[in-house]
Design a protein around this motif. Structure first.
Motif, short mmCIF file in Angstrom:
data_model
loop_
_atom_site.label_atom_id
_atom_site.label_comp_id
_atom_site.label_asym_id
_atom_site.label_seq_id
_atom_site.Cartn_x
_atom_site.Cartn_y
_atom_site.Cartn_z
N LEU A 10 -1.04 14.51 -6.50
CA LEU A 10 -1.80 13.74 -5.51
C LEU A 10 -3.13 13.29 -6.07
O LEU A 10 -3.55 12.14 -5.86
N ALA A 11 -3.81 14.17 -6.80
CA ALA A 11 -5.11 13.84 -7.37
C ALA A 11 -5.00 12.68 -8.37
O ALA A 11 -5.88 11.83 -8.45
N SER A 56 -2.59 9.40 -5.86
CA SER A 56 -2.66 9.05 -4.44
C SER A 56 -4.01 8.56 -3.96
O SER A 56 -4.28 8.58 -2.76
N ILE A 88 -7.07 9.80 -4.12
CA ILE A 88 -7.91 10.80 -3.47
C ILE A 88 -9.38 10.39 -3.65
O ILE A 88 -9.84 10.20 -4.77
N GLU A 89 -10.09 10.27 -2.54
CA GLU A 89 -11.47 9.81 -2.56
C GLU A 89 -12.43 11.00 -2.45
O GLU A 89 -12.32 11.79 -1.51
N ARG A 103 -14.25 11.82 0.90
CA ARG A 103 -13.39 12.39 1.94
C ARG A 103 -13.10 13.86 1.66
O ARG A 103 -13.06 14.68 2.58
N LEU A 104 -12.91 14.19 0.39
CA LEU A 104 -12.71 15.60 0.03
C LEU A 104 -13.94 16.42 0.38
O LEU A 104 -13.82 17.52 0.94
N ASN A 139 -2.91 13.69 2.51
CA ASN A 139 -3.13 13.96 1.09
C ASN A 139 -4.47 14.62 0.83
O ASN A 139 -4.56 15.60 0.07
N HIS A 140 -5.53 14.10 1.45
CA HIS A 140 -6.87 14.67 1.24
C HIS A 140 -6.94 16.10 1.77
O HIS A 140 -7.52 16.99 1.16
N VAL A 190 -5.13 18.51 -0.67
CA VAL A 190 -5.94 18.78 -1.87
C VAL A 190 -7.16 19.63 -1.52
O VAL A 190 -7.49 20.59 -2.23
N TYR A 241 -6.54 2.10 -2.03
CA TYR A 241 -6.01 3.24 -1.32
C TYR A 241 -6.79 3.45 -0.03
O TYR A 241 -7.94 3.07 0.09
N SER A 242 -6.17 4.13 0.92
CA SER A 242 -6.81 4.59 2.14
C SER A 242 -7.54 3.48 2.88
O SER A 242 -8.61 3.71 3.43
#
Length: 131
Positions: A44-45, A48, A50-51, A54-55, A88-89, A92, A127-128
């Protein structure tokens, strides 16, 4: 606006799922708990979008707050493999925060295929929802 999940398979086929409507249908089910898998986190990292902001927002939550988030959604395929289509976020962040399991709503192929969006041509800009 409706949240959509877009996927392009290795063989070039694409499909789009209406996630909000699928979540509404699945919300009648009791969520399961699944173990967080490091190899999936890594995938995912890397793949996908991943921002980090957001994490960081998710990592600031207490474990109690984190466990109150809506369950992630996975769909099952014919080959007994699954795809995470929403969360996803969250998945992770759970791993990064030391959480070992996450709540999940699972959709069998029979449950998710009615939510395929026909005639939608995705534009792969980011993404997102960020162009």
């Amino acid at each position: 606006t409706e949240q959509l999940y877009l996927n392009k398979l290795d063989d070039g086929k694409e499909y789009t799922i209406a996630v909000d409507r699928l979540r509404q249908k699945l919300s009648r089910k009791k969520p399961d708990l699944i173990d967080i898998q490091e190899d999936i986190v890594k995938f995912l990292a890397e793949n996908s979008g991943i921002e980090p902001h957001r994490l960081q927002r998710l990592l600031k939550l207490s474990e109690e707050e984190f466990l109150k988030l809506p369950p992630v959604i996975v769909i099952w395929h014919k080959d007994d493999k699954w795809t995470l289509i929403d969360g996803n976020h969250q998945y992770v962040a759970a791993f990064m925060g030391g959480i070992k399991q996450i709540r999940v709503l699972s959709a069998s192929r029979q449950e998710w295929t009615p939510f395929l969006v026909k005639g939608y041509t995705p534009v792969y800009k980011g993404y997102s929802g960020i162009p």
